[in-house]
Enzyme design. Structure first.
Site: not given
Length: 544
Positions: A121, A248, A295, A357, A392
Protein backbone atom coordinates in the site's frame (compact mmCIF):
# COMPACT_ATOMS: atom_id res chain seq x y z
CA UNK A 1 -24.89 -10.91 21.60
CA UNK A 2 -27.75 -10.34 24.04
CA UNK A 3 -27.84 -7.46 26.49
CA UNK A 4 -28.34 -8.78 30.03
CA UNK A 5 -28.93 -6.72 33.14
CA UNK A 6 -25.89 -4.56 33.89
CA UNK A 7 -23.57 -5.69 36.65
CA UNK A 8 -23.39 -3.27 39.56
CA UNK A 9 -19.62 -2.98 39.20
CA UNK A 10 -16.91 -4.33 36.90
CA UNK A 11 -13.14 -4.58 36.91
CA UNK A 12 -13.04 -3.16 33.39
CA UNK A 13 -15.66 -1.20 31.47
CA UNK A 14 -14.93 -1.06 27.73
CA UNK A 15 -16.90 1.56 25.79
CA UNK A 16 -16.89 0.39 22.19
CA UNK A 17 -16.25 -2.89 20.42
CA UNK A 18 -14.04 -2.33 17.40
CA UNK A 19 -10.66 -4.04 17.21
CA UNK A 20 -9.20 -1.97 20.07
CA UNK A 21 -12.14 -2.45 22.42
CA UNK A 22 -12.61 -6.12 21.56
CA UNK A 23 -8.90 -6.86 21.98
CA UNK A 24 -8.85 -5.05 25.34
CA UNK A 25 -11.94 -6.90 26.53
CA UNK A 26 -10.67 -10.31 25.44
CA UNK A 27 -7.22 -9.82 26.96
CA UNK A 28 -8.68 -8.56 30.24
CA UNK A 29 -11.20 -11.39 30.39
CA UNK A 30 -8.52 -13.99 29.66
CA UNK A 31 -6.61 -12.58 32.64
CA UNK A 32 -9.55 -13.24 34.93
CA UNK A 33 -11.01 -9.73 35.14
CA UNK A 34 -14.75 -9.08 35.11
CA UNK A 35 -15.36 -7.14 31.90
CA UNK A 36 -18.39 -5.16 30.75
CA UNK A 37 -18.52 -4.11 27.09
CA UNK A 38 -20.80 -1.28 25.99
CA UNK A 39 -22.06 -1.42 22.41
CA UNK A 40 -24.45 1.15 21.00
CA UNK A 41 -27.96 -0.25 20.75
CA UNK A 42 -28.32 0.29 16.98
CA UNK A 43 -27.70 -3.20 15.53
CA UNK A 44 -26.98 -1.77 12.05
CA UNK A 45 -24.13 0.41 13.34
CA UNK A 46 -20.85 -1.43 12.98
CA UNK A 47 -17.41 -0.27 14.03
CA UNK A 48 -14.99 1.30 11.59
CA UNK A 49 -12.82 -1.77 12.20
CA UNK A 50 -15.47 -3.93 10.54
CA UNK A 51 -15.40 -1.69 7.50
CA UNK A 52 -11.61 -1.80 7.07
CA UNK A 53 -10.82 -3.15 3.62
CA UNK A 54 -7.10 -2.98 2.90
CA UNK A 55 -5.59 -5.04 5.69
CA UNK A 56 -3.34 -4.96 8.72
CA UNK A 57 0.41 -4.44 8.92
CA UNK A 58 2.40 -7.58 9.73
CA UNK A 59 6.05 -8.57 9.25
CA UNK A 60 6.55 -8.94 5.51
CA UNK A 61 9.28 -10.86 3.72
CA UNK A 62 12.53 -8.90 3.98
CA UNK A 63 10.81 -6.49 6.38
CA UNK A 64 12.11 -5.34 9.77
CA UNK A 65 11.07 -3.18 12.72
CA UNK A 66 13.55 -0.54 11.56
CA UNK A 67 11.98 -0.37 8.12
CA UNK A 68 8.43 -0.19 9.44
CA UNK A 69 9.38 2.48 11.96
CA UNK A 70 11.00 4.52 9.20
CA UNK A 71 7.82 4.37 7.09
CA UNK A 72 5.61 5.34 10.05
CA UNK A 73 7.79 8.33 10.87
CA UNK A 74 7.95 9.43 7.24
CA UNK A 75 4.17 9.31 6.87
CA UNK A 76 3.74 11.19 10.17
CA UNK A 77 5.45 14.26 8.65
CA UNK A 78 7.83 14.77 11.56
CA UNK A 79 5.18 14.72 14.29
CA UNK A 80 5.01 11.06 15.23
CA UNK A 81 6.30 10.21 18.71
CA UNK A 82 9.35 8.01 17.97
CA UNK A 83 8.99 5.75 21.04
CA UNK A 84 5.38 4.99 20.08
CA UNK A 85 6.32 4.30 16.47
CA UNK A 86 9.10 1.99 17.65
CA UNK A 87 6.75 0.19 20.02
CA UNK A 88 4.27 -0.46 17.22
CA UNK A 89 7.00 -1.60 14.84
CA UNK A 90 8.50 -4.04 17.34
CA UNK A 91 5.49 -5.41 19.23
CA UNK A 92 2.67 -5.00 16.71
CA UNK A 93 3.47 -7.54 13.97
CA UNK A 94 4.24 -10.42 16.37
CA UNK A 95 0.88 -9.73 18.06
CA UNK A 96 -0.88 -10.36 14.74
CA UNK A 97 0.45 -13.92 14.94
CA UNK A 98 -0.20 -14.51 18.62
CA UNK A 99 -3.48 -12.73 19.12
CA UNK A 100 -5.30 -12.62 15.79
CA UNK A 101 -4.14 -15.87 14.21
CA UNK A 102 -3.48 -18.13 17.21
CA UNK A 103 -5.96 -16.73 19.77
CA UNK A 104 -8.78 -15.45 17.55
CA UNK A 105 -8.35 -17.75 14.55
CA UNK A 106 -8.30 -15.16 11.75
CA UNK A 107 -7.51 -16.85 8.42
CA UNK A 108 -5.57 -14.33 6.35
CA UNK A 109 -5.16 -14.89 2.61
CA UNK A 110 -2.35 -17.12 1.43
CA UNK A 111 -0.64 -17.63 -1.91
CA UNK A 112 -0.30 -20.82 -3.99
CA UNK A 113 2.63 -21.90 -1.78
CA UNK A 114 0.49 -21.68 1.35
CA UNK A 115 2.41 -18.71 2.69
CA UNK A 116 0.71 -15.44 3.59
CA UNK A 117 -0.04 -13.20 0.64
CA UNK A 118 1.34 -9.79 1.58
CA UNK A 119 -0.03 -6.70 -0.14
CA UNK A 120 1.59 -3.34 -0.84
CA UNK A 121 0.00 0.00 0.00
CA UNK A 122 0.94 3.64 -0.41
CA UNK A 123 4.04 4.92 1.45
CA UNK A 124 5.08 1.39 2.50
CA UNK A 125 8.57 0.34 1.43
CA UNK A 126 7.77 -3.40 1.68
CA UNK A 127 4.91 -5.80 1.02
CA UNK A 128 3.69 -6.28 4.58
CA UNK A 129 -0.13 -5.97 4.50
CA UNK A 130 -2.10 -9.06 5.47
CA UNK A 131 -5.66 -9.18 4.18
CA UNK A 132 -8.76 -11.31 3.84
CA UNK A 133 -9.85 -10.35 0.34
CA UNK A 134 -10.93 -6.74 0.64
CA UNK A 135 -12.93 -7.32 3.83
CA UNK A 136 -10.10 -7.76 6.33
CA UNK A 137 -11.73 -5.80 9.11
CA UNK A 138 -14.93 -7.81 8.94
CA UNK A 139 -13.02 -11.10 9.19
CA UNK A 140 -11.03 -9.83 12.19
CA UNK A 141 -14.08 -8.49 14.01
CA UNK A 142 -16.15 -11.63 13.43
CA UNK A 143 -13.32 -13.64 14.96
CA UNK A 144 -12.82 -11.34 17.96
CA UNK A 145 -16.51 -10.87 18.74
CA UNK A 146 -16.98 -14.60 18.38
CA UNK A 147 -14.38 -15.18 21.09
CA UNK A 148 -16.03 -12.59 23.35
CA UNK A 149 -19.47 -14.11 22.92
CA UNK A 150 -20.08 -16.53 25.72
CA UNK A 151 -16.81 -15.75 27.50
CA UNK A 152 -17.57 -16.34 31.19
CA UNK A 153 -15.90 -13.10 32.27
CA UNK A 154 -17.59 -10.83 29.72
CA UNK A 155 -20.95 -9.05 29.86
CA UNK A 156 -22.02 -7.22 26.69
CA UNK A 157 -24.58 -4.43 27.08
CA UNK A 158 -26.52 -2.50 24.45
CA UNK A 159 -26.20 1.00 25.85
CA UNK A 160 -25.12 4.49 24.78
CA UNK A 161 -22.57 6.18 27.02
CA UNK A 162 -23.84 9.63 27.99
CA UNK A 163 -20.85 10.94 29.95
CA UNK A 164 -17.91 9.73 31.94
CA UNK A 165 -18.61 9.28 35.64
CA UNK A 166 -15.91 11.20 37.50
CA UNK A 167 -15.09 12.15 41.04
CA UNK A 168 -15.36 14.67 42.57
CA UNK A 169 -17.85 15.94 39.95
CA UNK A 170 -20.33 13.10 40.45
CA UNK A 171 -19.53 12.23 44.06
CA UNK A 172 -22.23 12.63 46.70
CA UNK A 173 -19.63 12.98 49.45
CA UNK A 174 -18.79 16.71 49.76
CA UNK A 175 -15.29 15.81 50.99
CA UNK A 176 -14.56 14.28 47.58
CA UNK A 177 -13.67 17.76 46.32
CA UNK A 178 -10.36 17.36 48.14
CA UNK A 179 -9.50 14.23 46.15
CA UNK A 180 -7.84 14.24 42.71
CA UNK A 181 -10.09 13.87 39.67
CA UNK A 182 -10.70 10.21 38.81
CA UNK A 183 -12.85 8.32 36.32
CA UNK A 184 -15.00 5.55 37.79
CA UNK A 185 -17.14 4.52 34.81
CA UNK A 186 -19.93 6.08 32.77
CA UNK A 187 -23.56 7.07 32.85
CA UNK A 188 -25.25 5.02 30.12
CA UNK A 189 -28.63 5.24 28.39
CA UNK A 190 -30.73 2.12 27.96
CA UNK A 191 -32.64 2.95 24.80
CA UNK A 192 -35.23 0.25 25.50
CA UNK A 193 -36.64 2.06 28.54
CA UNK A 194 -35.07 5.53 28.37
CA UNK A 195 -33.31 5.11 31.72
CA UNK A 196 -29.82 6.38 32.41
CA UNK A 197 -27.83 4.31 34.89
CA UNK A 198 -24.35 4.61 36.36
CA UNK A 199 -21.97 1.78 35.39
CA UNK A 200 -19.05 1.65 37.82
CA UNK A 201 -15.65 0.10 37.15
CA UNK A 202 -12.08 -0.02 38.41
CA UNK A 203 -10.90 1.09 34.99
CA UNK A 204 -12.74 2.57 32.02
CA UNK A 205 -11.37 1.98 28.51
CA UNK A 206 -12.67 4.32 25.82
CA UNK A 207 -12.71 2.60 22.43
CA UNK A 208 -15.40 4.68 20.74
CA UNK A 209 -13.69 5.17 17.38
CA UNK A 210 -13.39 8.32 15.31
CA UNK A 211 -15.33 11.42 14.36
CA UNK A 212 -15.79 11.25 10.59
CA UNK A 213 -19.55 11.75 10.88
CA UNK A 214 -19.02 15.42 11.75
CA UNK A 215 -18.17 15.86 8.04
CA UNK A 216 -20.44 15.99 5.01
CA UNK A 217 -18.44 13.26 3.26
CA UNK A 218 -16.96 10.40 5.25
CA UNK A 219 -16.06 6.74 4.95
CA UNK A 220 -16.90 6.19 8.63
CA UNK A 221 -19.94 4.28 9.96
CA UNK A 222 -22.81 6.18 11.60
CA UNK A 223 -21.40 5.75 15.12
CA UNK A 224 -18.20 7.70 14.39
CA UNK A 225 -19.58 10.88 15.97
CA UNK A 226 -16.68 11.89 18.19
CA UNK A 227 -18.41 10.58 21.32
CA UNK A 228 -15.21 9.55 23.10
CA UNK A 229 -13.32 12.76 22.35
CA UNK A 230 -16.28 14.84 23.52
CA UNK A 231 -16.83 12.86 26.74
CA UNK A 232 -13.11 12.86 27.61
CA UNK A 233 -12.84 16.57 26.84
CA UNK A 234 -15.79 17.45 29.08
CA UNK A 235 -14.25 15.37 31.87
CA UNK A 236 -10.94 17.23 31.62
CA UNK A 237 -8.77 14.59 29.91
CA UNK A 238 -6.20 16.05 27.56
CA UNK A 239 -7.02 16.00 23.84
CA UNK A 240 -4.16 16.61 21.39
CA UNK A 241 -3.44 16.86 17.65
CA UNK A 242 -7.14 17.14 16.85
CA UNK A 243 -6.39 19.17 13.73
CA UNK A 244 -4.95 16.12 11.99
CA UNK A 245 -8.00 14.55 10.36
CA UNK A 246 -7.02 12.29 7.50
CA UNK A 247 -9.14 12.43 4.38
CA UNK A 248 -9.10 9.25 2.36
CA UNK A 249 -8.46 10.21 -1.25
CA UNK A 250 -10.78 7.67 -2.85
CA UNK A 251 -14.36 7.16 -1.73
CA UNK A 252 -17.10 6.23 -4.17
CA UNK A 253 -19.01 9.29 -5.35
CA UNK A 254 -22.54 8.38 -4.27
CA UNK A 255 -25.48 10.10 -2.54
CA UNK A 256 -25.34 10.57 1.24
CA UNK A 257 -22.64 11.62 3.67
CA UNK A 258 -21.32 8.08 4.26
CA UNK A 259 -19.29 7.01 1.23
CA UNK A 260 -18.02 3.57 0.27
CA UNK A 261 -14.27 3.50 0.80
CA UNK A 262 -12.33 2.44 -2.28
CA UNK A 263 -9.29 0.85 -0.71
CA UNK A 264 -5.78 2.15 -1.14
CA UNK A 265 -4.93 -1.41 -2.07
CA UNK A 266 -6.34 -0.75 -5.55
CA UNK A 267 -3.63 1.84 -6.11
CA UNK A 268 -1.16 -0.59 -4.58
CA UNK A 269 -2.14 -3.00 -7.37
CA UNK A 270 -1.56 -0.32 -10.02
CA UNK A 271 -4.85 1.60 -10.32
CA UNK A 272 -4.39 5.12 -11.72
CA UNK A 273 -6.17 8.39 -10.99
CA UNK A 274 -7.59 10.14 -14.04
CA UNK A 275 -9.53 13.28 -14.82
CA UNK A 276 -13.11 12.78 -16.04
CA UNK A 277 -11.58 13.13 -19.52
CA UNK A 278 -9.22 10.23 -18.92
CA UNK A 279 -5.97 12.11 -18.34
CA UNK A 280 -3.61 11.10 -15.47
CA UNK A 281 -2.78 13.96 -13.12
CA UNK A 282 -0.84 12.71 -10.08
CA UNK A 283 2.46 13.29 -11.87
CA UNK A 284 1.89 17.03 -11.50
CA UNK A 285 1.60 16.74 -7.71
CA UNK A 286 4.08 14.01 -6.81
CA UNK A 287 6.14 12.93 -9.84
CA UNK A 288 8.15 10.33 -7.95
CA UNK A 289 5.41 8.46 -6.08
CA UNK A 290 2.33 9.33 -8.10
CA UNK A 291 -0.70 7.35 -6.94
CA UNK A 292 1.33 5.83 -4.10
CA UNK A 293 2.06 9.19 -2.46
CA UNK A 294 0.82 9.62 1.14
CA UNK A 295 -2.91 10.02 1.55
CA UNK A 296 -2.84 13.73 2.33
CA UNK A 297 -0.94 14.48 -0.90
CA UNK A 298 -3.34 12.41 -3.01
CA UNK A 299 -6.44 13.82 -1.27
CA UNK A 300 -5.33 17.42 -1.84
CA UNK A 301 -4.48 16.67 -5.46
CA UNK A 302 -7.94 15.26 -6.10
CA UNK A 303 -9.65 18.07 -4.17
CA UNK A 304 -7.65 20.70 -6.11
CA UNK A 305 -8.53 19.12 -9.45
CA UNK A 306 -12.20 18.99 -8.52
CA UNK A 307 -12.32 22.54 -7.16
CA UNK A 308 -10.30 24.08 -9.97
CA UNK A 309 -12.29 22.42 -12.74
CA UNK A 310 -15.72 22.28 -11.10
CA UNK A 311 -15.77 18.48 -11.28
CA UNK A 312 -17.93 16.38 -9.00
CA UNK A 313 -15.33 13.61 -8.92
CA UNK A 314 -12.26 12.16 -10.59
CA UNK A 315 -11.78 8.59 -11.83
CA UNK A 316 -9.83 5.63 -10.46
CA UNK A 317 -8.96 3.15 -13.18
CA UNK A 318 -8.15 -0.44 -12.22
CA UNK A 319 -9.72 -2.12 -15.22
CA UNK A 320 -6.89 -1.26 -17.59
CA UNK A 321 -4.14 -2.65 -15.34
CA UNK A 322 -5.57 -5.93 -13.94
CA UNK A 323 -7.47 -8.77 -15.61
CA UNK A 324 -11.16 -8.97 -14.73
CA UNK A 325 -10.75 -12.31 -12.97
CA UNK A 326 -7.96 -11.00 -10.78
CA UNK A 327 -10.03 -7.93 -9.85
CA UNK A 328 -12.96 -10.09 -8.79
CA UNK A 329 -10.65 -12.37 -6.80
CA UNK A 330 -8.66 -9.61 -5.05
CA UNK A 331 -11.47 -7.11 -4.47
CA UNK A 332 -14.73 -9.08 -4.27
CA UNK A 333 -16.50 -6.78 -1.81
CA UNK A 334 -15.62 -3.57 -3.66
CA UNK A 335 -16.56 -5.18 -6.97
CA UNK A 336 -19.93 -6.31 -5.62
CA UNK A 337 -20.66 -2.97 -3.89
CA UNK A 338 -19.84 -0.95 -6.99
CA UNK A 339 -21.76 -3.35 -9.23
CA UNK A 340 -24.82 -2.86 -7.02
CA UNK A 341 -24.52 0.84 -7.87
CA UNK A 342 -24.20 0.25 -11.60
CA UNK A 343 -20.40 0.37 -11.87
CA UNK A 344 -18.44 -2.65 -13.08
CA UNK A 345 -14.88 -2.01 -11.94
CA UNK A 346 -13.57 -4.78 -14.22
CA UNK A 347 -14.52 -2.67 -17.25
CA UNK A 348 -15.13 0.87 -15.95
CA UNK A 349 -13.20 3.47 -13.94
CA UNK A 350 -14.61 4.33 -10.51
CA UNK A 351 -15.83 7.89 -9.76
CA UNK A 352 -14.14 8.90 -6.50
CA UNK A 353 -14.00 11.86 -4.09
CA UNK A 354 -12.01 12.52 -0.88
CA UNK A 355 -13.83 11.82 2.40
CA UNK A 356 -13.05 12.19 6.11
CA UNK A 357 -11.52 8.89 7.12
CA UNK A 358 -9.36 8.88 10.25
CA UNK A 359 -8.62 11.11 13.24
CA UNK A 360 -4.86 11.01 13.91
CA UNK A 361 -5.27 12.96 17.15
CA UNK A 362 -7.49 12.28 20.13
CA UNK A 363 -7.27 11.57 23.84
CA UNK A 364 -3.60 11.76 24.84
CA UNK A 365 -2.39 8.39 26.16
CA UNK A 366 0.89 6.75 27.12
CA UNK A 367 2.34 3.41 26.00
CA UNK A 368 -0.26 1.58 28.11
CA UNK A 369 -3.27 3.58 26.96
CA UNK A 370 -3.54 5.69 30.12
CA UNK A 371 -5.05 9.13 29.65
CA UNK A 372 -4.27 12.17 31.79
CA UNK A 373 -7.44 11.44 33.80
CA UNK A 374 -6.70 8.66 36.34
CA UNK A 375 -8.88 5.61 35.83
CA UNK A 376 -9.49 6.41 32.15
CA UNK A 377 -7.76 4.60 29.30
CA UNK A 378 -8.27 5.23 25.59
CA UNK A 379 -7.41 2.90 22.71
CA UNK A 380 -7.93 2.87 18.97
CA UNK A 381 -8.93 5.88 16.91
CA UNK A 382 -10.29 7.86 19.87
CA UNK A 383 -6.76 7.92 21.34
CA UNK A 384 -3.60 9.77 20.38
CA UNK A 385 -0.69 7.42 21.08
CA UNK A 386 1.73 9.51 19.05
CA UNK A 387 2.13 6.84 16.36
CA UNK A 388 0.41 8.69 13.55
CA UNK A 389 1.71 12.22 14.03
CA UNK A 390 0.36 14.47 11.30
CA UNK A 391 -0.70 11.65 8.99
CA UNK A 392 -1.43 7.94 9.33
CA UNK A 393 0.44 5.30 7.37
CA UNK A 394 -2.01 2.98 5.58
CA UNK A 395 -3.16 -0.15 7.45
CA UNK A 396 -1.50 0.82 10.74
CA UNK A 397 -4.80 1.70 12.44
CA UNK A 398 -5.92 -1.88 13.00
CA UNK A 399 -2.48 -2.77 14.30
CA UNK A 400 -2.35 0.21 16.66
CA UNK A 401 -5.83 -0.59 18.00
CA UNK A 402 -4.85 -4.22 18.57
CA UNK A 403 -1.57 -3.40 20.34
CA UNK A 404 -2.84 -0.62 22.59
CA UNK A 405 -6.02 -2.54 23.40
CA UNK A 406 -3.96 -5.49 24.61
CA UNK A 407 -1.45 -3.29 26.44
CA UNK A 408 -4.21 -1.33 28.22
CA UNK A 409 -5.83 -4.55 29.42
CA UNK A 410 -2.51 -5.88 30.65
CA UNK A 411 -1.83 -2.67 32.52
CA UNK A 412 -5.23 -2.76 34.23
CA UNK A 413 -4.65 -6.38 35.22
CA UNK A 414 -1.12 -5.82 36.51
CA UNK A 415 -1.16 -2.35 38.02
CA UNK A 416 -4.43 -0.58 37.29
CA UNK A 417 -6.79 1.11 39.77
CA UNK A 418 -7.76 -1.17 42.62
CA UNK A 419 -10.92 0.41 44.00
CA UNK A 420 -14.49 0.95 42.86
CA UNK A 421 -16.76 3.39 44.67
CA UNK A 422 -19.98 1.87 46.06
CA UNK A 423 -23.19 2.49 44.13
CA UNK A 424 -24.63 4.69 46.89
CA UNK A 425 -21.70 7.10 46.55
CA UNK A 426 -22.86 8.37 43.14
CA UNK A 427 -26.11 10.18 42.36
CA UNK A 428 -28.92 8.84 40.26
CA UNK A 429 -29.34 10.50 36.90
CA UNK A 430 -31.67 13.48 37.25
CA UNK A 431 -34.17 13.52 34.41
CA UNK A 432 -36.82 15.54 36.21
CA UNK A 433 -38.23 18.62 34.52
CA UNK A 434 -37.58 17.46 30.95
CA UNK A 435 -40.24 18.96 28.73
CA UNK A 436 -39.30 18.04 25.15
CA UNK A 437 -38.98 14.93 23.07
CA UNK A 438 -35.93 14.81 20.83
CA UNK A 439 -37.47 16.02 17.56
CA UNK A 440 -35.81 14.05 14.71
CA UNK A 441 -36.24 16.93 12.26
CA UNK A 442 -34.46 19.32 14.61
CA UNK A 443 -31.65 16.86 15.29
CA UNK A 444 -31.14 16.07 11.62
CA UNK A 445 -31.17 19.76 10.68
CA UNK A 446 -28.52 20.64 13.28
CA UNK A 447 -26.38 17.66 12.25
CA UNK A 448 -26.56 18.65 8.59
CA UNK A 449 -25.54 22.21 9.50
CA UNK A 450 -22.58 20.87 11.48
CA UNK A 451 -21.46 18.56 8.67
CA UNK A 452 -21.65 21.30 6.06
CA UNK A 453 -19.68 23.74 8.22
CA UNK A 454 -16.96 21.19 8.89
CA UNK A 455 -16.64 20.10 5.26
CA UNK A 456 -16.34 23.57 3.76
CA UNK A 457 -14.39 25.35 6.51
CA UNK A 458 -12.44 22.61 8.33
CA UNK A 459 -11.93 20.17 5.48
CA UNK A 460 -9.18 19.07 3.10
CA UNK A 461 -7.82 22.60 2.55
CA UNK A 462 -8.19 25.20 5.32
CA UNK A 463 -7.51 28.89 5.93
CA UNK A 464 -7.55 31.24 8.88
CA UNK A 465 -10.68 33.02 7.67
CA UNK A 466 -12.57 29.78 7.11
CA UNK A 467 -11.56 28.43 10.50
CA UNK A 468 -12.54 31.64 12.33
CA UNK A 469 -15.92 31.49 10.65
CA UNK A 470 -16.27 27.83 11.59
CA UNK A 471 -15.43 28.41 15.27
CA UNK A 472 -17.91 31.27 15.57
CA UNK A 473 -20.73 29.29 14.02
CA UNK A 474 -19.87 26.06 15.83
CA UNK A 475 -19.89 27.80 19.20
CA UNK A 476 -23.34 29.21 18.56
CA UNK A 477 -24.60 25.89 17.27
CA UNK A 478 -23.16 24.12 20.31
CA UNK A 479 -24.88 26.51 22.70
CA UNK A 480 -28.24 25.90 21.02
CA UNK A 481 -27.77 22.14 21.10
CA UNK A 482 -26.68 22.20 24.75
CA UNK A 483 -29.73 24.26 25.74
CA UNK A 484 -32.03 21.76 24.04
CA UNK A 485 -30.11 18.82 25.56
CA UNK A 486 -30.79 20.21 29.05
CA UNK A 487 -34.54 20.18 28.45
CA UNK A 488 -35.12 17.11 26.26
CA UNK A 489 -35.56 13.43 27.00
CA UNK A 490 -32.42 11.62 26.04
CA UNK A 491 -32.04 9.52 22.91
CA UNK A 492 -28.98 8.08 21.23
CA UNK A 493 -29.34 10.61 18.42
CA UNK A 494 -29.44 13.58 20.80
CA UNK A 495 -26.37 12.30 22.68
CA UNK A 496 -24.57 11.87 19.37
CA UNK A 497 -25.48 15.35 18.14
CA UNK A 498 -24.23 16.97 21.35
CA UNK A 499 -20.95 15.06 21.15
CA UNK A 500 -20.48 15.70 17.43
CA UNK A 501 -20.89 19.46 17.91
CA UNK A 502 -18.21 19.53 20.61
CA UNK A 503 -15.89 17.24 18.64
CA UNK A 504 -16.21 19.51 15.62
CA UNK A 505 -15.35 22.55 17.73
CA UNK A 506 -12.30 20.76 19.17
CA UNK A 507 -11.05 20.01 15.64
CA UNK A 508 -11.73 23.51 14.32
CA UNK A 509 -10.05 25.22 17.28
CA UNK A 510 -6.98 23.02 17.01
CA UNK A 511 -6.75 23.72 13.28
CA UNK A 512 -7.08 27.47 13.84
CA UNK A 513 -4.30 27.51 16.42
CA UNK A 514 -1.89 25.58 14.18
CA UNK A 515 -0.72 27.80 11.30
CA UNK A 516 1.83 25.29 9.97
CA UNK A 517 0.81 22.92 7.19
CA UNK A 518 1.87 19.39 8.03
CA UNK A 519 0.53 16.04 6.89
CA UNK A 520 -3.26 16.02 6.70
CA UNK A 521 -3.58 19.53 8.22
CA UNK A 522 -3.16 21.93 5.32
CA UNK A 523 -3.51 25.70 5.56
CA UNK A 524 -3.56 27.45 2.19
CA UNK A 525 -2.58 30.69 3.97
CA UNK A 526 0.52 28.91 5.41
CA UNK A 527 1.27 26.23 2.80
CA UNK A 528 4.95 25.73 3.66
CA UNK A 529 5.55 22.64 5.78
CA UNK A 530 7.35 23.38 9.04
CA UNK A 531 9.77 21.11 10.87
CA UNK A 532 7.33 20.36 13.68
CA UNK A 533 7.90 18.71 17.01
CA UNK A 534 6.56 15.36 18.22
CA UNK A 535 3.04 15.57 19.63
CA UNK A 536 2.63 19.17 18.54
CA UNK A 537 -0.84 20.43 19.24
CA UNK A 538 -0.83 19.99 23.02
CA UNK A 539 -3.36 22.32 24.64
CA UNK A 540 -5.02 22.82 21.28
CA UNK A 541 -8.56 22.15 22.30
CA UNK A 542 -11.00 24.79 23.57
CA UNK A 543 -11.63 25.09 27.30
CA UNK A 544 -14.52 23.04 28.70
Amino acid sequence: MASPAPPERSDVLVVGSGIAGAAAALEAADRGLAVTVLRRADPTDESASSWAQGGIVARGIGDSPDLLEKDILAAGAGLSWPPAARLLAEEGPPLVDRFLVDRAGVAFDTGPDGEWAFGLEAAHSARRILHVGDATGRAIMEALLGRLSGHPNVTVLSRTAVDLLTFPHHALDPLAVYQPATCHGVYALDGANGRVEPLLARATILATGGLGQVYLNTTNPPGARGDGVAMAHRAGARVVNAQFVQFHPTALDMPGHTKLLISEALRGEGARLLTPGGEPFMGRYDPERGELAPRDVVARAIFTEMLGNDWHHVLLDLASVLPAGRIRERFPAIHAACLARGIDITTQPIPVVPAAHYACGGVLVDANGRSTLPGLYAVGEVACTGVHGANRLASTSLLEGLLWGVRAARHVADSGPDSIPPRDSVPDWDDSGLIYDADPALLQGDLQTLRTLMWHYVGVIRSGFRLTRAINELRQLGLSIEAFYRQARLTDALIGLRNAALAGLVVATAAHRDPVSRGCHYREDYPATGPGTPLAGLNRSPPP
